[in-house]
Design an enzyme around this catalytic site. Structure first.
Site, PDB file in Angstrom:
ATOM      1  N   ARG A 221      48.086  10.782 -23.020  1.00 52.06           N
ATOM      2  CA  ARG A 221      48.144  11.803 -21.981  1.00 52.06           C
ATOM      3  C   ARG A 221      49.558  11.837 -21.395  1.00 52.06           C
ATOM      4  O   ARG A 221      50.211  10.803 -21.247  1.00 52.06           O
ATOM      5  CB  ARG A 221      47.146  11.499 -20.859  1.00 52.06           C
ATOM      6  CG  ARG A 221      45.688  11.762 -21.220  1.00 52.06           C
ATOM      7  CD  ARG A 221      45.387  13.240 -21.412  1.00 52.06           C
ATOM      8  NE  ARG A 221      43.985  13.512 -21.702  1.00 52.06           N
ATOM      9  CZ  ARG A 221      43.481  13.682 -22.929  1.00 52.06           C
ATOM     10  NH1 ARG A 221      44.260  13.589 -23.987  1.00 52.06           N
ATOM     11  NH2 ARG A 221      42.206  13.962 -23.096  1.00 52.06           N
ATOM     12  N   HIS A 269      50.113  19.113 -28.319  1.00 52.47           N
ATOM     13  CA  HIS A 269      48.801  18.457 -28.157  1.00 52.47           C
ATOM     14  C   HIS A 269      47.921  18.707 -29.398  1.00 52.47           C
ATOM     15  O   HIS A 269      46.852  19.308 -29.305  1.00 52.47           O
ATOM     16  CB  HIS A 269      48.089  18.964 -26.889  1.00 52.47           C
ATOM     17  CG  HIS A 269      47.013  18.018 -26.419  1.00 52.47           C
ATOM     18  ND1 HIS A 269      46.789  17.725 -25.101  1.00 52.47           N
ATOM     19  CD2 HIS A 269      46.095  17.279 -27.108  1.00 52.47           C
ATOM     20  CE1 HIS A 269      45.784  16.871 -24.992  1.00 52.47           C
ATOM     21  NE2 HIS A 269      45.347  16.582 -26.206  1.00 52.47           N
TER      22      HIS A 269
END
Ligand code: NDP
Ligand code: OXD
Length: 305
Positions: A221, A269
């Site tokens: 993250r 991502h």
């Protein structure tokens, strides 16, 4: 049995159709404000309204591995949360990390640059034993990544919160061991969940413990990383390269320095995508188990993962 689904708009209809096909006895529908109370919710980053209105849920399924966004919401008390465990993501993550490690260890980016200059220079041989890869987290994804690296004889170590006596790699446990763990790594791979304990962990104090010339791979993250601290260490050359797949703000704002930094490889991502087929199969199996009264692995909200 009623199931409500909240997914990104371009995939919502497909999720509903696939869940319906996997659970023909259920009534599966896309969630909309005011929807009738359902037994199960299948969600990614749901609005608070869904969680407030759905008062009869028996379980909430998170259609990703990381539950940080879901746990930021106010959840109905006592309702178990389940997350995707692998569901086709682990092999993708192994592939992504492995290519970054191979490129770094074999100096492939420098060789590509040499070709552009028409240069024929064989680089010195690098000992594989010197390319120690440290993985933060030895969960579902971390273990698969470790296995893939070990298959190519890279020395691997992992860092966890709790001991794993059966682990196939050397482990170091707990915050007090972290500095020593990092100082021995030529490559640091982050595969931790985002929790209050891990947010901002990749800061200047920690990253400067890496040996000069190391590489960082952040695939967990964005909020694990203090961006300015990494940029300072890249600018000084202390960290040679970073592969970054996740960011504090996604999409990454156009003005962010990561976009143009010569030592950064940036991906949107995408290191391990949710695959709808295996995910739906995993969710359908878990619902069947819950309906039979069998135990299922759930997220521990106090731990945050
Ligand atoms: P798991 O829950 O299976 O594993 C988490 C690991 O992190 C465990 O080994 C756990 O230790 C360790 N850990 C957690 N907190 C701490 C802490 N405070 N200190 C030390 N170790 C800690 O997660 P997954 O492997 O399934 O997924 C990891 C993360 O990867 C997800 O949370 C998500 O953020 C990210 N992800 C990113 C994707 C992408 O496309 N970029 C795709 C999918 C996931 P212990 O074993 O002791 O419990
Ligand atoms: C996940 C992700 O957590 O896609 O599954 O990041």
């Amino acid at each position: 049995m009623d199931i409500v689904v909240h997914e990104s708009s371009d995939e919502l209809a497909a999720w509903v159709a696939d869940l319906q096909a996997a659970l023909p006895q259920a009534r599966v529908r896309a969630w909309a404000p005011g929807a009738a109370a359902a037994d199960y919710a299948v969600v990614w980053a749901p609005p608070q309204q869904l969680l407030d209105e759905q008062t009869r849920l028996r379980a909430i399924f998170n259609t990703g591995a990381g539950v940080d966004r879901l746990l930021q919401r106010r959840l109905p008390p006592g309702v178990p949360v389940l997350r995707l465990r692998d569901a086709g993501m682990a092999v993708q993550m192994a592939e992504y990390v492995l290519q970054a490690v191979i490129r770094h260890h074999r100096g492939l980016d420098a060789l590509t640059a040499q070709q552009a200059q028409g240069q024929w220079v064989q680089p010195p041989v690098r000992e594989r034993a010197d390319c120690v890869v440290g993985i933060l987290g030895h969960g579902v994804l971390g273990q698969r990544v470790a296995q893939a690296l070990q298959a190519l004889d890279y020395p691997v170590r992992a860092w966890t919160r709790s001991p794993h006596p059966q682990a196939a790699v050397p482990l170091m446990v707990g915050r007090e061991a972290l500095g020593d763990f990092v100082s021995g790594c030529a490559v640091l791979v982050n595969l931790l969940p985002l929790t209050p304990d891990t947010e901002g962990l990749l800061d200047h104090a920690l990253l400067s413990r890496l040996p000069r010339g190391a590489m960082l791979v952040n695939v967990a993250r964005g909020a694990h990383l203090v961006d300015e601290d990494l940029l300072a260490l890249l600018d000084s050359g202390h960290i040679a390269r970073a592969w970054l797949d996740v960011f504090r703000q996604e999409p990454l704002p156009a003005a962010h320095r990561f976009w143009r930094h010569p030592s950064v490889h940036l991906t949107p991502h995408t290191s391990a995508r949710t695959l709808r087929g295996p995910s739906v199969a995993q969710i359908a199996q878990a619902i069947a188990a819950i309906e039979r009264g069998e135990p299922v692995p759930t997220v521990d909200p106090t731990r945050g993962y």
